[in-house]
Design a protein around this motif. Sequence first.
Motif, PDB file in Angstrom:
ATOM      1  N   ASP A 106       0.439  -1.069   0.037  1.00 54.70           N
ATOM      2  CA  ASP A 106       0.017  -0.394  -0.055  1.00 54.70           C
ATOM      3  C   ASP A 106       0.749   1.331   0.033  1.00 54.70           C
ATOM      4  OD1 ASP A 106      -2.351  -2.007   0.311  1.00 54.70           O
ATOM      5  OD2 ASP A 106      -2.069  -1.477   1.726  1.00 54.70           O
ATOM      6  N   ASP A 109       0.607   3.373  -3.159  1.00 52.24           N
ATOM      7  CA  ASP A 109      -0.449   4.250  -3.343  1.00 52.24           C
ATOM      8  C   ASP A 109      -0.871   5.127  -2.647  1.00 52.24           C
ATOM      9  OD1 ASP A 109      -1.379   2.283  -5.428  1.00 52.24           O
ATOM     10  OD2 ASP A 109      -2.429   0.747  -3.165  1.00 52.24           O
ATOM     11  N   HIS A 110       0.359   5.537  -2.087  1.00 54.28           N
ATOM     12  CA  HIS A 110       0.139   6.873  -0.686  1.00 54.28           C
ATOM     13  C   HIS A 110       1.387   7.255  -0.945  1.00 54.28           C
ATOM     14  CE1 HIS A 110      -2.739   3.671   1.214  1.00 54.28           C
ATOM     15  NE2 HIS A 110      -2.986   5.144   1.553  1.00 54.28           N
TER      16      HIS A 110
END
Length: 165
Positions: A106, A109-110
């Motif tokens: 993740d 994505d950030h």
Amino acid sequence: MRFRTTIILLFLNLLVLFFLIRQGGSFSSEPSRNGESAGVMPFPLSEAQMILVEGKLAKETRQWINRDGNWDMVLPVEWAANPFAIRRMINSLDSLNAGVRFKVDDLEDHGQKLTDFGLDDPSLIVKARFNDTEYQIAFGSPTEIGNRIYMLSPDEREILVVDSN
């Protein structure tokens, strides 16, 4: 007088035991390895055959071998390990709990990378060998808030936030 004191203390111990049981206390000797309070290593380090510590914070690579329950240092010198020191290190690592966990997948994505957590070039790496499998945990940068540090899980799928003590 001693008998009376003993009876009073016994009664108080039973009273405390009753309240602990009533509050839902558990007396299991098995440490929890699931969920938020799970330790970070897949099994207790005391069962490992080898532990290796290296990295910038270690200054020099140190390695211990478990020979039938007795730990011997083999790097940087061969020497019988201090049983109290090795037990303290193992207990400290076994008791690491992750208060916060997030997936490495993740990060992108950030807009983040392992570099943001100091895990691209870890400050400290601890490796442990169990049977034919070697596990590694890497310690990165300290967090901006609190007395915590970022750590890469043994399967390298999660970044964990653990107490830096």
